[in-house]
Each structure stands twice: as structure tokens, then as C-alpha cells.
Design a protein around this motif. Structure first.
Motif, short mmCIF file in Angstrom:
data_model
loop_
_atom_site.label_atom_id
_atom_site.label_comp_id
_atom_site.label_asym_id
_atom_site.label_seq_id
_atom_site.Cartn_x
_atom_site.Cartn_y
_atom_site.Cartn_z
N PHE A 232 20.33 -5.18 -14.58
CA PHE A 232 20.22 -3.08 -13.86
C PHE A 232 20.94 -3.12 -12.69
O PHE A 232 20.95 -3.94 -11.89
N GLY A 233 21.24 -1.75 -11.73
CA GLY A 233 22.00 -1.15 -10.95
C GLY A 233 20.98 -1.46 -9.96
O GLY A 233 19.68 -2.18 -10.06
N ALA A 234 21.33 -0.57 -9.19
CA ALA A 234 20.55 -0.24 -7.73
C ALA A 234 19.12 0.15 -8.67
O ALA A 234 19.67 1.22 -8.66
N ILE A 235 18.14 -0.46 -7.98
CA ILE A 235 16.64 0.25 -8.24
C ILE A 235 16.10 1.42 -7.06
O ILE A 235 15.94 0.24 -5.99
N GLY A 236 16.19 2.58 -7.37
CA GLY A 236 14.96 3.13 -5.79
C GLY A 236 13.86 2.96 -6.61
O GLY A 236 13.38 3.38 -7.52
N MET A 237 12.55 3.23 -5.59
CA MET A 237 11.30 3.69 -5.71
C MET A 237 10.93 4.48 -4.82
O MET A 237 10.97 3.97 -3.69
N THR A 238 9.56 4.65 -5.05
CA THR A 238 8.86 5.91 -4.23
C THR A 238 8.83 4.16 -3.62
O THR A 238 7.72 3.49 -4.00
N GLU A 239 7.44 4.65 -2.54
CA GLU A 239 6.97 3.41 -1.77
C GLU A 239 5.07 3.94 -1.04
O GLU A 239 5.12 3.84 -0.06
N MET A 240 4.87 4.50 -2.05
CA MET A 240 2.97 4.35 -2.10
C MET A 240 2.61 3.01 -2.06
O MET A 240 2.77 2.11 -2.48
N TYR A 241 1.61 3.38 -1.31
CA TYR A 241 0.44 1.89 -1.14
C TYR A 241 -0.72 2.31 -1.87
O TYR A 241 -1.50 3.29 -2.06
N CYS A 242 -0.10 0.95 -3.10
CA CYS A 242 -1.91 0.88 -3.81
C CYS A 242 -1.96 -0.41 -3.72
O CYS A 242 -1.17 -1.58 -4.41
N GLU A 243 -3.00 -0.96 -3.57
CA GLU A 243 -4.14 -2.14 -3.66
C GLU A 243 -4.53 -2.61 -4.72
O GLU A 243 -4.58 -2.07 -5.44
N GLY A 244 -3.47 -3.25 -4.91
CA GLY A 244 -3.81 -4.69 -6.16
C GLY A 244 -2.77 -4.59 -7.14
O GLY A 244 -2.89 -5.22 -8.59
N VAL A 245 -1.94 -4.00 -7.07
CA VAL A 245 -1.39 -3.70 -7.41
C VAL A 245 0.46 -4.36 -8.07
O VAL A 245 0.67 -5.07 -6.75
N ASN A 246 0.59 -4.97 -9.08
CA ASN A 246 1.10 -6.21 -8.73
C ASN A 246 2.95 -5.52 -9.28
O ASN A 246 3.62 -5.27 -10.04
N ASP A 247 3.93 -5.16 -8.08
CA ASP A 247 5.16 -4.60 -7.86
C ASP A 247 6.13 -5.67 -8.87
O ASP A 247 7.34 -5.46 -8.33
N TRP A 248 5.61 -6.19 -9.06
CA TRP A 248 6.83 -7.25 -10.35
C TRP A 248 8.06 -6.92 -10.69
O TRP A 248 9.32 -6.99 -10.79
N LEU A 249 7.92 -5.12 -10.95
CA LEU A 249 8.95 -4.47 -12.64
C LEU A 249 9.95 -4.31 -10.89
O LEU A 249 11.60 -4.31 -10.99
N SER A 250 9.92 -3.76 -9.42
CA SER A 250 10.35 -3.25 -8.37
C SER A 250 11.35 -4.55 -7.81
O SER A 250 12.45 -4.54 -7.56
N GLN A 251 11.58 -5.81 -8.44
CA GLN A 251 11.92 -7.06 -8.74
C GLN A 251 13.15 -7.91 -9.46
O GLN A 251 13.87 -8.26 -9.36
N MET A 252 13.04 -6.96 -10.64
CA MET A 252 13.71 -7.04 -11.28
C MET A 252 15.63 -7.51 -11.28
O MET A 252 15.96 -5.78 -10.58
N HIS A 253 16.37 -7.83 -12.31
CA HIS A 253 17.57 -7.44 -11.55
C HIS A 253 18.05 -8.12 -13.32
O HIS A 253 19.11 -6.68 -13.36
#
Length: 111
Positions: free
Chosen positions: A66-87
Motif C-alpha cells: 500500500f502507498g501513502a494512505i490518507g484518511m479523515t480524522e473523525m472521533y468515533c468511540e470504540g472503533v478499531n482503526d486497524w486498517l489505518s495501519q496497513m502496510h
């Protein structure tokens, strides 16, 4: 009869190529609304269940980088954000196994 055998061989190769191809929609089982949509043009989009993800990808054999991954930065309680760490990821049949930058398995997506 030769034509029939050639057609079967070609169809088999086409199906084998599809079983490890990346483009398409890949969904996580947890959180249930997390997914990646991988496009033929080398782009991707999706969500971790809260924030939108976008970026690029390349495939070499059964490995995706995966190249550089961009994402929005909303706060969502209890969401596992593991996909943001994909390499990187590996693709076998209908499973995409996602790895972080350290090479640790962080989750799976299903076609």
C-alpha cells in the motif's frame, strides 16, 4: 477435440488468475462496516468503520504494497482503526491478510 482442450486450459488459467487478484471490494468481519475497495487503476478507498481511507496500491505476485494512505480524522468511540495501519497484504483465494509496517498480521478482509 484439441480446440476443446485449449479452451479448458485457457479457462483454467483465467480462473486461477482471478483467485488471487486484488481489485474488488474486501470486507472485514470486525468492525462489520469496515472495507477496502481496490481499483484496477492502483487506487483504493474504504472505511475503518468510522473514517474514510484513500490511497494507492501495487501488486507483485500475491503481495500487495500500500502507498501513502490518507484518511479523515473523525472521533468515533470504540472503533478499531486497524486498517489505518496497513502496510502490505497477501492475497490467497478470497482472503486478504493485512500486515503493519513491522510485518505483524493485523487483520483479514474477505472478498
Amino acid at each position: 477435440m484439441k480446440t476443446y482442450a485449449v479452451l479448458i486450459a485457457v479457462a483454467g488459467l483465467a480462473l486461477a488468475g482471478c483467485s488471487s487478484s486484488a481489485p474488488g471490494i474486501w470486507r472485514a468481519t470486525e468492525p462489520a462496516d469496515a472495507y477496502l475497495e481496490i481499483a484496477d487503476d492502483g487506487t483504493l478507498s474504504g472505511t475503518d468503520g468510522c473514517n474514510r481511507l484513500f490511497g494507492g496500491w501495487e501488486k507483485d505476485g500475491s503481495t500487495i504494497t500500500f502507498g501513502a494512505i490518507g484518511m479523515t480524522e473523525m472521533y468515533c468511540e470504540g472503533v478499531n482503526d486497524w486498517l489505518s495501519q496497513m502496510h502490505t497484504a497477501t492475497v490467497t483465494d478470497a482472503t486478504m491478510t493485512i500486515f503493519n509496517e513491522a510485518g505483524s498480521n493485523i487483520g483479514e478482509l474477505k472478498r
